[in-house]
Enzyme design. Structure first.
Site, mmCIF file in Angstrom:
data_model
loop_
_atom_site.group_PDB
_atom_site.id
_atom_site.type_symbol
_atom_site.label_atom_id
_atom_site.label_comp_id
_atom_site.label_asym_id
_atom_site.label_seq_id
_atom_site.Cartn_x
_atom_site.Cartn_y
_atom_site.Cartn_z
ATOM 1 N N ILE A 13 0.876 -1.450 0.453
ATOM 2 C CA ILE A 13 0.080 0.025 0.084
ATOM 3 C C ILE A 13 0.617 1.114 -0.299
ATOM 4 O O ILE A 13 0.057 2.240 -0.684
ATOM 5 C CB ILE A 13 -1.097 -0.140 1.272
ATOM 6 C CG1 ILE A 13 -2.015 1.190 1.154
ATOM 7 C CG2 ILE A 13 -0.349 -0.264 2.121
ATOM 8 C CD1 ILE A 13 -2.740 1.135 0.060
ATOM 9 N N SER A 35 11.513 0.161 8.005
ATOM 10 C CA SER A 35 10.336 -0.975 7.408
ATOM 11 C C SER A 35 11.370 -2.353 8.142
ATOM 12 O O SER A 35 12.601 -1.922 7.285
ATOM 13 C CB SER A 35 10.245 -1.358 5.927
ATOM 14 O OG SER A 35 9.605 -2.103 5.658
ATOM 15 N N ARG A 36 11.277 -3.512 8.259
ATOM 16 C CA ARG A 36 11.829 -4.486 8.279
ATOM 17 C C ARG A 36 12.624 -5.457 7.418
ATOM 18 O O ARG A 36 13.110 -5.798 6.878
ATOM 19 C CB ARG A 36 11.270 -5.128 8.885
ATOM 20 C CG ARG A 36 10.734 -5.289 10.567
ATOM 21 C CD ARG A 36 9.999 -6.422 11.164
ATOM 22 N NE ARG A 36 8.570 -6.780 11.110
ATOM 23 C CZ ARG A 36 7.493 -7.445 11.225
ATOM 24 N NH1 ARG A 36 8.252 -8.144 11.478
ATOM 25 N NH2 ARG A 36 6.626 -7.991 10.192
ATOM 26 N N LYS A 89 -6.230 2.785 7.128
ATOM 27 C CA LYS A 89 -7.238 2.824 7.496
ATOM 28 C C LYS A 89 -6.765 0.945 7.495
ATOM 29 O O LYS A 89 -6.034 0.352 6.635
ATOM 30 C CB LYS A 89 -8.173 1.933 7.033
ATOM 31 C CG LYS A 89 -8.416 2.048 5.298
ATOM 32 C CD LYS A 89 -9.064 1.283 4.828
ATOM 33 C CE LYS A 89 -8.438 -0.522 3.453
ATOM 34 N NZ LYS A 89 -8.583 -1.355 3.437
ATOM 35 N N ASP A 167 -11.397 -6.056 5.710
ATOM 36 C CA ASP A 167 -10.095 -4.719 5.089
ATOM 37 C C ASP A 167 -10.825 -4.120 3.720
ATOM 38 O O ASP A 167 -11.271 -2.971 3.724
ATOM 39 C CB ASP A 167 -8.917 -5.372 5.377
ATOM 40 C CG ASP A 167 -8.074 -4.867 4.541
ATOM 41 O OD1 ASP A 167 -7.712 -3.676 5.319
ATOM 42 O OD2 ASP A 167 -7.589 -4.962 3.092
#
Length: 307
Positions: A13, A35-36, A89, A167
């Site tokens: 996203i 971010s991993r 969201k 979702d």
């Protein structure tokens, strides 16, 4: 001076929507990512939000694009560090945690923006204005798509707190809660769970509005081929139909608009305005309806889902 922004979570996203929207929006600049599993050329990169917040990289705000499970701790850390926060969201995994974040943001004097990108679709505000002048008889929502196309390999979405079919379904609810001139509440919920998953793959909902008007919603993640994101409103003055996820509007059989996708650009423009004005925007009503769907939900087992 532009808002110096850090993105937390550089997944699908963020890459598909957030990066381009930030670049196209004045008054905000991406300076860091956390971010991993990914980095981004040209900006500072960190493993997680704690590393970002404890670094020498100066940021004013963070945009959280991580799954809802675990997002509370990330948002709380950012707010306590005095950063403005924008939430992808759904805003969180539970109602209690998002209300806690709202209270904390107010205490710390920072902006909290709970985003609903589908509300920024082109037909939403014109439909809201139109319905305010009409007498609604009923509303029927049909939101059906292919989970394998939109969420390939995203195991978190099937876990508790991941919402499953809600979702995408919450996008429809975000539109309906915006365009309806009267409140509505859930009276029946049927949830269809794959035998091997902890979240539903389909849902059938019945709501009731003031005066007994019916609002129904059918959500399904098993649709292949053309996707369906439609809201059909029957009014005494004639039919109103919102399609293509809120971007197209047909009134009394006549198509009114076909617009390009500017949802995320509108969100970031609004975020810049909120920060500049020292305000928050935290409407959790779509998540309330999803929580009610689980509270009242009658569980139905369906065939296993394999990604």
């Amino acid at each position: 001076m532009s808002i110096r922004l850090g993105i937390v979570g550089l997944g699908k996203i963020a890459r598909d929507q957030h990066l381009g929207a930030i670049e196209a929006t004045g008054g905000i600049e991406l300076v860091a990512v956390a971010s991993r599993n990914a980095t981004l050329d040209g900006v500072a990169s960190f493993n997680d939000i704690q590393d970002l917040l404890s670094s020498d990289t100066e940021i004013d705000a963070v945009s959280l694009c991580t799954p809802p499970q675990g997002r509370f701790e990330q948002a709380r850390a950012a707010i306590e560090a005095g950063k403005h926060v924008m939430l992808e969201k759904p805003p969180g995994a539970t109602l209690s945690e998002v209300h806690a974040l709202e209270a904390l943001a107010k205490e710390k004097g920072v902006t909290l923006f709970a985003t609903w990108h589908s509300r920024e679709a082109a037909a939403v505000e014109p439909t809201r204005a139109l319905l305010a002048q009409r007498t609604i008889r009923s509303v029927a929502v049909e939101w059906k798509e292919d989970v394998r196309h939109w969420h390939p390999g995203q195991a978190w979405i099937w876990e508790p707190g991941g919402l499953g079919v809600f979702d995408p379904g919450i996008n429809a609810l975000s539109i309906v809660t915006r365009i309806m001139p009267v409140p509505f509440h859930l009276v029946r919920s049927d949830l269809f769970f794959p035998e091997n998953r902890a979240a539903p793959i389909a849902a059938s909902l019945v709501f009731e509005a003031v005066g007994g008007m019916a609002v129904t919603a059918e959500f399904d993640w098993r649709q292949t081929g053309p996707q369906t994101w439609d809201i059909r409103i029957d009014t005494e003055e004639g039919p109103v139909v919102v399609t293509h996820g809120g971007s197209r509007l047909t009134v009394d059989g006549e198509q009114r608009m076909v617009e390009e996708d500017r949802e995320y650009r509108n969100l970031y423009k609004h975020f810049v305005q909120l920060v500049g004005e020292g305000r928050s925007d935290a409407d959790f009503s779509p998540l309330v309806h999803v929580a009610d769907a689980f509270l009242l939900g009658r569980r139905h087992a369906v065939e296993p889902f394999e990604d």
